[in-house]
Write a protein that holds these residues in place. Structure first.
Motif, PDB file in Angstrom:
ATOM      1  N   GLN A 110       0.783  -1.188   0.032  1.00  0.00           N
ATOM      2  CA  GLN A 110       0.037   0.099   0.133  1.00  0.00           C
ATOM      3  C   GLN A 110       1.102   1.235  -0.024  1.00  0.00           C
ATOM      4  O   GLN A 110       0.632   2.073  -0.792  1.00  0.00           O
ATOM      5  CB  GLN A 110      -0.900   0.172   1.223  1.00  0.00           C
ATOM      6  CG  GLN A 110      -1.738  -1.128   1.145  1.00  0.00           C
ATOM      7  CD  GLN A 110      -2.980  -1.021   2.493  1.00  0.00           C
ATOM      8  OE1 GLN A 110      -2.662  -0.312   3.312  1.00  0.00           O
ATOM      9  NE2 GLN A 110      -3.553  -2.129   2.444  1.00  0.00           N
ATOM     10  N   LYS A 111       1.926   1.108   0.842  1.00  0.00           N
ATOM     11  CA  LYS A 111       2.717   2.336   0.817  1.00  0.00           C
ATOM     12  C   LYS A 111       3.402   2.596  -0.686  1.00  0.00           C
ATOM     13  O   LYS A 111       3.590   3.563  -1.131  1.00  0.00           O
ATOM     14  CB  LYS A 111       3.907   2.114   1.892  1.00  0.00           C
ATOM     15  CG  LYS A 111       3.217   2.202   3.244  1.00  0.00           C
ATOM     16  CD  LYS A 111       4.231   2.082   4.155  1.00  0.00           C
ATOM     17  CE  LYS A 111       3.918   1.902   5.804  1.00  0.00           C
ATOM     18  NZ  LYS A 111       4.832   1.448   6.748  1.00  0.00           N
ATOM     19  N   CYS A 112       4.093   1.501  -1.162  1.00  0.00           N
ATOM     20  CA  CYS A 112       4.490   1.438  -2.532  1.00  0.00           C
ATOM     21  C   CYS A 112       3.620   2.171  -3.403  1.00  0.00           C
ATOM     22  O   CYS A 112       3.802   2.967  -4.230  1.00  0.00           O
ATOM     23  CB  CYS A 112       5.139   0.110  -2.856  1.00  0.00           C
ATOM     24  SG  CYS A 112       5.734   0.015  -4.373  1.00  0.00           S
ATOM     25  N   ALA A 113       2.424   1.717  -3.455  1.00  0.00           N
ATOM     26  CA  ALA A 113       1.281   2.039  -4.448  1.00  0.00           C
ATOM     27  C   ALA A 113       1.106   3.607  -4.303  1.00  0.00           C
ATOM     28  O   ALA A 113       1.058   4.378  -5.118  1.00  0.00           O
ATOM     29  CB  ALA A 113       0.135   1.286  -4.192  1.00  0.00           C
ATOM     30  N   GLU A 114       1.015   3.983  -2.948  1.00  0.00           N
ATOM     31  CA  GLU A 114       0.890   5.491  -2.901  1.00  0.00           C
ATOM     32  C   GLU A 114       1.994   6.239  -3.205  1.00  0.00           C
ATOM     33  O   GLU A 114       1.776   7.503  -3.759  1.00  0.00           O
ATOM     34  CB  GLU A 114       0.646   5.670  -1.281  1.00  0.00           C
ATOM     35  CG  GLU A 114       0.577   7.118  -0.830  1.00  0.00           C
ATOM     36  CD  GLU A 114      -0.705   7.811  -1.310  1.00  0.00           C
ATOM     37  OE1 GLU A 114      -0.905   8.880  -1.639  1.00  0.00           O
ATOM     38  OE2 GLU A 114      -1.643   6.870  -1.781  1.00  0.00           O
ATOM     39  N   ILE A 119       4.235  10.077  -7.563  1.00  0.00           N
ATOM     40  CA  ILE A 119       5.025  10.448  -8.614  1.00  0.00           C
ATOM     41  C   ILE A 119       4.782  10.207 -10.038  1.00  0.00           C
ATOM     42  O   ILE A 119       5.578  10.415 -10.834  1.00  0.00           O
ATOM     43  CB  ILE A 119       6.473   9.841  -8.288  1.00  0.00           C
ATOM     44  CG1 ILE A 119       6.346   8.209  -8.341  1.00  0.00           C
ATOM     45  CG2 ILE A 119       6.957  10.170  -6.974  1.00  0.00           C
ATOM     46  CD1 ILE A 119       7.676   7.742  -8.122  1.00  0.00           C
ATOM     47  N   GLY A 120       3.594   9.811 -10.221  1.00  0.00           N
ATOM     48  CA  GLY A 120       2.974   9.262 -11.499  1.00  0.00           C
ATOM     49  C   GLY A 120       3.704   8.103 -12.256  1.00  0.00           C
ATOM     50  O   GLY A 120       3.511   8.083 -13.326  1.00  0.00           O
ATOM     51  N   ARG A 121       3.922   7.196 -11.509  1.00  0.00           N
ATOM     52  CA  ARG A 121       4.386   5.831 -12.212  1.00  0.00           C
ATOM     53  C   ARG A 121       3.569   4.903 -11.736  1.00  0.00           C
ATOM     54  O   ARG A 121       3.147   4.828 -10.607  1.00  0.00           O
ATOM     55  CB  ARG A 121       5.821   5.709 -11.544  1.00  0.00           C
ATOM     56  CG  ARG A 121       6.920   6.631 -12.100  1.00  0.00           C
ATOM     57  CD  ARG A 121       8.464   6.274 -11.508  1.00  0.00           C
ATOM     58  NE  ARG A 121       8.763   4.710 -11.850  1.00  0.00           N
ATOM     59  CZ  ARG A 121       9.875   4.358 -11.462  1.00  0.00           C
ATOM     60  NH1 ARG A 121      10.667   4.846 -10.661  1.00  0.00           N
ATOM     61  NH2 ARG A 121      10.129   2.835 -11.828  1.00  0.00           N
ATOM     62  N   PRO A 122       3.561   3.831 -12.631  1.00  0.00           N
ATOM     63  CA  PRO A 122       2.618   2.791 -12.283  1.00  0.00           C
ATOM     64  C   PRO A 122       3.414   1.656 -11.332  1.00  0.00           C
ATOM     65  O   PRO A 122       4.581   1.889 -11.205  1.00  0.00           O
ATOM     66  CB  PRO A 122       2.540   1.981 -13.797  1.00  0.00           C
ATOM     67  CG  PRO A 122       3.701   2.397 -14.449  1.00  0.00           C
ATOM     68  CD  PRO A 122       4.061   3.745 -13.999  1.00  0.00           C
ATOM     69  N   VAL A 123       2.545   1.089 -10.611  1.00  0.00           N
ATOM     70  CA  VAL A 123       3.161   0.064  -9.486  1.00  0.00           C
ATOM     71  C   VAL A 123       3.829  -1.100 -10.586  1.00  0.00           C
ATOM     72  O   VAL A 123       3.215  -1.545 -11.259  1.00  0.00           O
ATOM     73  CB  VAL A 123       2.070  -0.415  -8.805  1.00  0.00           C
ATOM     74  CG1 VAL A 123       2.773  -1.675  -7.837  1.00  0.00           C
ATOM     75  CG2 VAL A 123       1.456   0.761  -7.720  1.00  0.00           C
ATOM     76  N   CYS A 128       9.267  -6.828  -7.628  1.00  0.00           N
ATOM     77  CA  CYS A 128       9.413  -6.368  -6.516  1.00  0.00           C
ATOM     78  C   CYS A 128       9.780  -7.693  -5.417  1.00  0.00           C
ATOM     79  O   CYS A 128       9.297  -8.539  -5.741  1.00  0.00           O
ATOM     80  CB  CYS A 128       8.212  -5.944  -5.724  1.00  0.00           C
ATOM     81  SG  CYS A 128       8.542  -5.582  -3.967  1.00  0.00           S
ATOM     82  N   GLY A 129      10.597  -7.774  -4.620  1.00  0.00           N
ATOM     83  CA  GLY A 129      11.007  -9.047  -3.727  1.00  0.00           C
ATOM     84  C   GLY A 129      10.387  -8.993  -2.380  1.00  0.00           C
ATOM     85  O   GLY A 129      10.534  -9.896  -1.718  1.00  0.00           O
ATOM     86  N   GLN A 291      -1.426  -8.476 -11.187  1.00  0.00           N
ATOM     87  CA  GLN A 291      -0.792  -7.487 -10.611  1.00  0.00           C
ATOM     88  C   GLN A 291      -0.527  -6.428 -11.601  1.00  0.00           C
ATOM     89  O   GLN A 291      -0.652  -5.252 -11.690  1.00  0.00           O
ATOM     90  CB  GLN A 291       0.337  -7.617  -9.823  1.00  0.00           C
ATOM     91  CG  GLN A 291       0.219  -8.692  -8.678  1.00  0.00           C
ATOM     92  CD  GLN A 291       1.580  -8.947  -8.122  1.00  0.00           C
ATOM     93  OE1 GLN A 291       2.755  -9.227  -8.659  1.00  0.00           O
ATOM     94  NE2 GLN A 291       1.721  -9.313  -6.722  1.00  0.00           N
ATOM     95  N   GLN A 292      -0.128  -6.578 -13.076  1.00  0.00           N
ATOM     96  CA  GLN A 292       0.037  -6.069 -13.812  1.00  0.00           C
ATOM     97  C   GLN A 292      -1.207  -5.473 -14.272  1.00  0.00           C
ATOM     98  O   GLN A 292      -1.362  -4.179 -14.569  1.00  0.00           O
ATOM     99  CB  GLN A 292       0.811  -6.464 -14.941  1.00  0.00           C
ATOM    100  CG  GLN A 292       1.039  -5.649 -16.614  1.00  0.00           C
ATOM    101  CD  GLN A 292       1.928  -4.540 -16.119  1.00  0.00           C
ATOM    102  OE1 GLN A 292       2.671  -4.545 -15.187  1.00  0.00           O
ATOM    103  NE2 GLN A 292       2.091  -3.559 -16.646  1.00  0.00           N
ATOM    104  N   LYS A 293      -2.330  -6.190 -14.431  1.00  0.00           N
ATOM    105  CA  LYS A 293      -3.631  -5.798 -14.908  1.00  0.00           C
ATOM    106  C   LYS A 293      -4.056  -4.670 -13.849  1.00  0.00           C
ATOM    107  O   LYS A 293      -4.959  -3.545 -14.032  1.00  0.00           O
ATOM    108  CB  LYS A 293      -4.621  -6.917 -14.942  1.00  0.00           C
ATOM    109  CG  LYS A 293      -5.992  -6.559 -15.536  1.00  0.00           C
ATOM    110  CD  LYS A 293      -6.964  -7.680 -15.547  1.00  0.00           C
ATOM    111  CE  LYS A 293      -8.253  -7.303 -16.078  1.00  0.00           C
ATOM    112  NZ  LYS A 293      -9.227  -8.624 -16.148  1.00  0.00           N
ATOM    113  N   ALA A 294      -3.971  -4.852 -12.414  1.00  0.00           N
ATOM    114  CA  ALA A 294      -4.324  -4.028 -11.585  1.00  0.00           C
ATOM    115  C   ALA A 294      -3.660  -2.758 -11.434  1.00  0.00           C
ATOM    116  O   ALA A 294      -4.099  -1.709 -11.510  1.00  0.00           O
ATOM    117  CB  ALA A 294      -4.014  -4.628  -9.880  1.00  0.00           C
ATOM    118  N   ALA A 295      -2.313  -2.611 -12.102  1.00  0.00           N
ATOM    119  CA  ALA A 295      -1.494  -1.256 -12.243  1.00  0.00           C
ATOM    120  C   ALA A 295      -2.189  -0.517 -13.357  1.00  0.00           C
ATOM    121  O   ALA A 295      -2.250   0.576 -13.350  1.00  0.00           O
ATOM    122  CB  ALA A 295      -0.320  -1.845 -12.303  1.00  0.00           C
TER     123      ALA A 295
END
Length: 341
Positions: A110-114, A119-123, A128-129, A291-295
């Motif tokens: 959630q922090k990563c997504a926020e 900064i306007g970049r997709p998740v 990610c590890g 996950q890519q679809k969600a992004a």
């Protein structure tokens, strides 16, 4: 030991639990010890369950070590907590039903997504590890008031915190079953909250039976009996209660710090009444696709931006990258990833 009690007719159908189950000889897992009045359409059911105090039966485990007296502090006995096996015995006796479990986004993600949203970049999930997991569990609990309430609990496992101090083989073994353990702990949290189970008990307390109580439809009542027959071939949920979208019936358990964890590989799933099924692990490629679809469905997603470095890509590069890698990568990142495969 199980009993169906008939309420005291001389006291307006009052039910005094401590008359038959005094607190000095039983562990009462009920929110109230006296019910002033029970409607004729309901019948009280009380079950006494003996939890084995033998560690070999795996219904309890040692949560807190015994401590000797030191300075002005008195000696304390060892504290024991109920395992999944012990909690399931009480769950079935209390008429509790597992409504379902689901995986939800861990706080780290959630922090990563926020951050990426700001900064306007997709998740960039998949590269990610992070191995943290979080689950939500919902259970339906019958009450002495005649209604069913829904208990919702969450459990999150921060891998770094749990595996700190483990050897590498132990860490790898833990990671195999972290999702199953997290799901089980979410269910256990909901059950403990629903039945007012203490975090620890002494051996002396565990030698006393646990008592649960709830109401069921009184089939001796002609109106209830007719209603039961009418719904027999439709749905039992209308009669006994269950999952409901009414938010006022749901009680959410607040998250807390990681509890003491007894690590063990998951046992065979419980079958029969009250069983819950653990979902099979998702294949890695399906996880990345999901996950890519969600992004991509995020409102700030830009399909022409490289998901690795954030560089802008031409339409031709985007098309080729999507076909070869399933996501947008600039030419430099394609070479790097291609060389690592």
């Amino acid at each position: 030991m199980a009993n169906e009690l008939t309420a005291n007719q001389g006291a307006k159908n009052a039910l005094v639990i401590t008359q038959q189950y005094p607190a000095d000889r039983y562990n009462l897992l009920v929110p109230m010890q006296t019910v002033a009045e029970i409607a004729e359409i309901h019948k009280p059911v009380m079950n006494a369950v003996q939890i084995s105090a033998n560690l070999a039966d795996k219904e309890i485990y040692e949560q807190e070590k015994a401590k000797g007296a030191w300075k002005d502090k008195p000696a304390t006995q060892a504290g024991y907590a109920l395992t999944k096996k012990g909690l399931n015995k009480l769950m079935r006796a209390a008429g509790i039903k597992i409504l379902g479990t689901r995986s939800i986004i861990p706080s780290t993600c959630q922090k990563c997504a926020e951050v990426n949203r700001r900064i306007g970049r997709p998740v960039n999930c998949g590269a990610c590890g992070n191995k943290d997991v979080k689950f939500e569990a919902r259970i339906s609990v019958p009450q002495l008031t005649g209604e069913n309430i829904e208990i919702v609990a969450h459990k999150e496992i921060i891998v770094q915190d749990v595996t700190d101090g483990m050897t590498e083989p132990q860490r790898k073994e833990f990671l195999k079953f972290r999702s199953e353990m997290c799901e089980t702990k979410a269910i256990n949290r909901a059950l403990r909250a629903a039945m007012h189970i203490k975090s620890t008990y002494t051996i002396q307390e565990l030698q006393k039976p646990f008592v649960v109580a709830y109401l069921v439809p009184n089939l001796n009542n002609e109106d209830v009996k007719a209603e039961a027959i009418r719904h027999m071939f439709t749905t039992a949920q209308e009669l006994y209660g269950g999952h409901t979208p009414d938010a006022h019936r749901a009680i959410f358990i607040e998250d807390d710090v990681e509890e003491g964890m007894e690590y063990e590989a998951p046992a065979k799933p419980i079958t029969g009444s009250g069983a819950y099924q653990e979902a099979p692990p998702e294949p890695p490629h399906e996880t990345q696709q999901r996950q890519q679809k969600a992004a991509e469905t995020a409102p700030d997603y830009d399909p022409t931006v490289c998901t690795e470095c954030g560089a802008k890509c031409s339409n031709g590069v985007v098309k080729y990258s999507q076909e070869q890698f399933g996501r947008t990568l600039c030419m430099d990142c394609q070479r790097k990833i291609g060389g690592n495969q």
